[in-house]
Write an enzyme that holds these catalytic residues in place. Sequence first.
Site, PDB file in Angstrom:
ATOM      1  N   GLU A  87       0.818  -1.213   0.000  1.00  0.00           N
ATOM      2  CA  GLU A  87       0.000   0.000   0.000  1.00  0.00           C
ATOM      3  C   GLU A  87       0.856   1.269   0.000  1.00  0.00           C
ATOM      4  O   GLU A  87       0.813   2.046   0.959  1.00  0.00           O
ATOM      5  CB  GLU A  87      -0.897  -0.005   1.250  1.00  0.00           C
ATOM      6  CG  GLU A  87      -1.851  -1.175   1.288  1.00  0.00           C
ATOM      7  CD  GLU A  87      -2.543  -1.340   2.626  1.00  0.00           C
ATOM      8  OE1 GLU A  87      -3.608  -1.967   2.643  1.00  0.00           O
ATOM      9  OE2 GLU A  87      -2.035  -0.851   3.648  1.00  0.00           O
ATOM     10  N   ARG A  94       3.028   7.605  -0.124  1.00  0.00           N
ATOM     11  CA  ARG A  94       4.081   8.599  -0.307  1.00  0.00           C
ATOM     12  C   ARG A  94       5.000   8.271  -1.491  1.00  0.00           C
ATOM     13  O   ARG A  94       5.367   9.156  -2.259  1.00  0.00           O
ATOM     14  CB  ARG A  94       4.907   8.662   0.979  1.00  0.00           C
ATOM     15  CG  ARG A  94       6.049   9.640   0.980  1.00  0.00           C
ATOM     16  CD  ARG A  94       6.950   9.429   2.201  1.00  0.00           C
ATOM     17  NE  ARG A  94       6.241   8.891   3.324  1.00  0.00           N
ATOM     18  CZ  ARG A  94       5.808   9.596   4.371  1.00  0.00           C
ATOM     19  NH1 ARG A  94       6.072  10.879   4.440  1.00  0.00           N
ATOM     20  NH2 ARG A  94       5.151   9.013   5.354  1.00  0.00           N
ATOM     21  N   CYS A 136       0.358  32.603  12.925  1.00  0.00           N
ATOM     22  CA  CYS A 136       0.720  33.169  14.218  1.00  0.00           C
ATOM     23  C   CYS A 136       1.250  32.077  15.116  1.00  0.00           C
ATOM     24  O   CYS A 136       0.567  31.657  16.071  1.00  0.00           O
ATOM     25  CB  CYS A 136      -0.489  33.835  14.834  1.00  0.00           C
ATOM     26  SG  CYS A 136      -0.694  35.458  14.170  1.00  0.00           S
ATOM     27  N   GLU A 137       2.434  31.618  14.835  1.00  0.00           N
ATOM     28  CA  GLU A 137       2.991  30.486  15.555  1.00  0.00           C
ATOM     29  C   GLU A 137       4.471  30.404  15.200  1.00  0.00           C
ATOM     30  O   GLU A 137       4.807  30.355  14.029  1.00  0.00           O
ATOM     31  CB  GLU A 137       2.254  29.236  15.047  1.00  0.00           C
ATOM     32  CG  GLU A 137       2.663  27.983  15.696  1.00  0.00           C
ATOM     33  CD  GLU A 137       1.527  27.330  16.473  1.00  0.00           C
ATOM     34  OE1 GLU A 137       0.420  27.883  16.557  1.00  0.00           O
ATOM     35  OE2 GLU A 137       1.789  26.261  17.003  1.00  0.00           O
TER      36      GLU A 137
HETATM   37  N1  LLP Z   1      -1.167   1.482   4.657  1.00  0.00           N
HETATM   38  C1  LLP Z   1      -1.556   1.802   5.893  1.00  0.00           C
HETATM   39  C2  LLP Z   1      -2.359   0.850   6.661  1.00  0.00           C
HETATM   40  C3  LLP Z   1      -1.203   3.023   6.447  1.00  0.00           C
HETATM   41  O1  LLP Z   1      -1.592   3.333   7.677  1.00  0.00           O
HETATM   42  C4  LLP Z   1      -0.429   3.930   5.691  1.00  0.00           C
HETATM   43  C5  LLP Z   1      -0.055   5.220   6.250  1.00  0.00           C
HETATM   44  C6  LLP Z   1      -0.056   3.564   4.396  1.00  0.00           C
HETATM   45  C7  LLP Z   1      -0.437   2.336   3.910  1.00  0.00           C
HETATM   46  C8  LLP Z   1       0.739   4.457   3.495  1.00  0.00           C
HETATM   47  O2  LLP Z   1       1.976   4.811   3.994  1.00  0.00           O
HETATM   48  P1  LLP Z   1       3.030   5.554   3.049  1.00  0.00           P
HETATM   49  O3  LLP Z   1       3.435   4.587   1.989  1.00  0.00           O
HETATM   50  O4  LLP Z   1       2.335   6.729   2.435  1.00  0.00           O
HETATM   51  O5  LLP Z   1       4.122   5.953   3.957  1.00  0.00           O
HETATM   52  N2  LLP Z   1       1.080  11.639   7.854  1.00  0.00           N
HETATM   53  C9  LLP Z   1       2.339  10.934   7.957  1.00  0.00           C
HETATM   54  C10 LLP Z   1       2.263   9.523   7.569  1.00  0.00           C
HETATM   55  C11 LLP Z   1       1.159   8.767   8.277  1.00  0.00           C
HETATM   56  C12 LLP Z   1       0.797   7.630   7.447  1.00  0.00           C
HETATM   57  C13 LLP Z   1      -0.325   6.878   8.001  1.00  0.00           C
HETATM   58  N3  LLP Z   1      -0.534   5.661   7.353  1.00  0.00           N
HETATM   59  C14 LLP Z   1       3.406  11.691   7.197  1.00  0.00           C
HETATM   60  O6  LLP Z   1       3.143  12.793   6.766  1.00  0.00           O
HETATM   61  O7  LLP Z   1       4.525  11.230   7.067  1.00  0.00           O
END
Ligand code: LLP
Length: 463
Positions: free
Chosen positions: A320, A323, A391-392
């Site tokens: 999955e 990013r 504002c931070e």
């Molecule tokens: N699968 C599941 C079950 C997940 O919880 C996530 C990410 C992904 C796939 C995808 O992960 P990726 O390949 O995109 O790293 N907001 C944070 C990342 C939190 C991701 C949450 N789950 C950031 O900006 O780095």
Amino acid sequence: MSRSAHPAGPRHADVLPEGHYTAPADDLNALDPKVWAHTVGRDADGVVTVGGIAVTQLAEEYGTPAYILDEADFRDRARAWRTAFGTDADVFYAGKAFLSRAVVRWLDEEGLNLDVCSGGELATALSAGMPAERIAFHGNNKSPEEIERAVRAGVGRIVLDSFQEIVRVAHIAESLGKRQPVQIRITVGVEAHTHEFIATAHEDQKFGIPLAGGQAAEAVRRALQLDGLDVIGIHSHIGSQIFDMSGFEVAAHRVVGLLKDVRDEHGVELAEIDLGGGLGIAYTSDDDPREPHEIAKALSEIVTRECEGARLRTPRISVEPGRAIVGPTAFTLYEVGTVKPLEGLRTYVSVDGGMSDNIRTALYDAEYSVALASRTSDAEPMLVRVVGKHCESGDIVVKDAFLPGDLAPGDLITVPATGAYCRSMASNYNHAMRPPVVAVRDGAARVIVRRETEEDLLRLDVG
Ligand code: LLP
């Protein structure tokens, strides 16, 4: 503005204050292909272009700040993942990284599946025509309404996250006369080498059912007994922005161990294992991510080896990535508003966005790169901190970087690799209006998510 207008900012690595910046690149005008979308370059006037369009033109037409997304690059990366994993595996793009209807259509066309984790993401996927059987529905607290909607729509899998949810989904599916394919998400006890808030396989956290103490085995035991559920596999996601494959290796080993226990106890060989997402990308030139084909090869070898050892049929693998597909395909385009040199420290460059369009620096201490985009410059490098207009004082976009010493208000700067978790985590803090996402391809640009307006804000405020 001439160099002498910034007398105070340190300019050279040997006189820099403490920080985790890297030394300035030899040429600040250069764009490291590792961190920029594939079609990014500079035109004859030195202006950054993407998909054949100059950022000055994009700024004029769509305003700043704006997320500029390279559609060809998105499709290339999606296809690279699809091809790398082949027909014996499935790639589910993680919509939480960035989701819009255009993105859903691109994914559909490129043969990827989609992971959604909320009713809103599910609605977006369905409204753009993603076939329900290619959707996986995640979340640690799906509401009964969300579950019912997903089951009615016929999603290909629901990933169960707790004992209560096992019963809840079974009950809803049964009441609708359906048998819902499900995976059970487990935590394998791996410490992912990433920021604490984005590590998800250690046991002390909200996601999944721990393997430890036989809890995951008990979850499978219960799920197998329920008529409303068709248990198709086990899911494990160890965290995000991970470069090292060893965490996946341990996770696969432990998931296969569970599959073996399930086979021994129930005589059932579960057909699928999902190893989640989390593969890292280059935010700066210091990061060295792996290519999809290397990742696919490594994961498939690990799972095959583990299954041979356990005398199990090799299950179908799914992954999955969010990013790793969308992250590098977009950059944020900002206009410089003020340039403030602080004696002996650094120069603060304020842009017209900030933590409302990129919360990652404040939240995870994330590192980003930055480049002057509306022109090139031969001025000496100066150490800057790119900050927003909120504002931070923690409103930081790029903590430590170098920009040319003649940077001036009105210049356009770009922060690369903001395709993932920037628009999707954007907020209206200080009643900022969230920027648009402009997709560029073959010399043409189009808005795929429009800029918010004051009217949008006021419409929600019903007095
Ligand atoms: N699968 C599941 C079950 C997940 O919880 C996530 C990410 C992904 C796939 C995808 O992960 P990726 O390949 O995109 O790293 N907001 C944070 C990342 C939190 C991701 C949450 N789950 C950031 O900006 O780095």
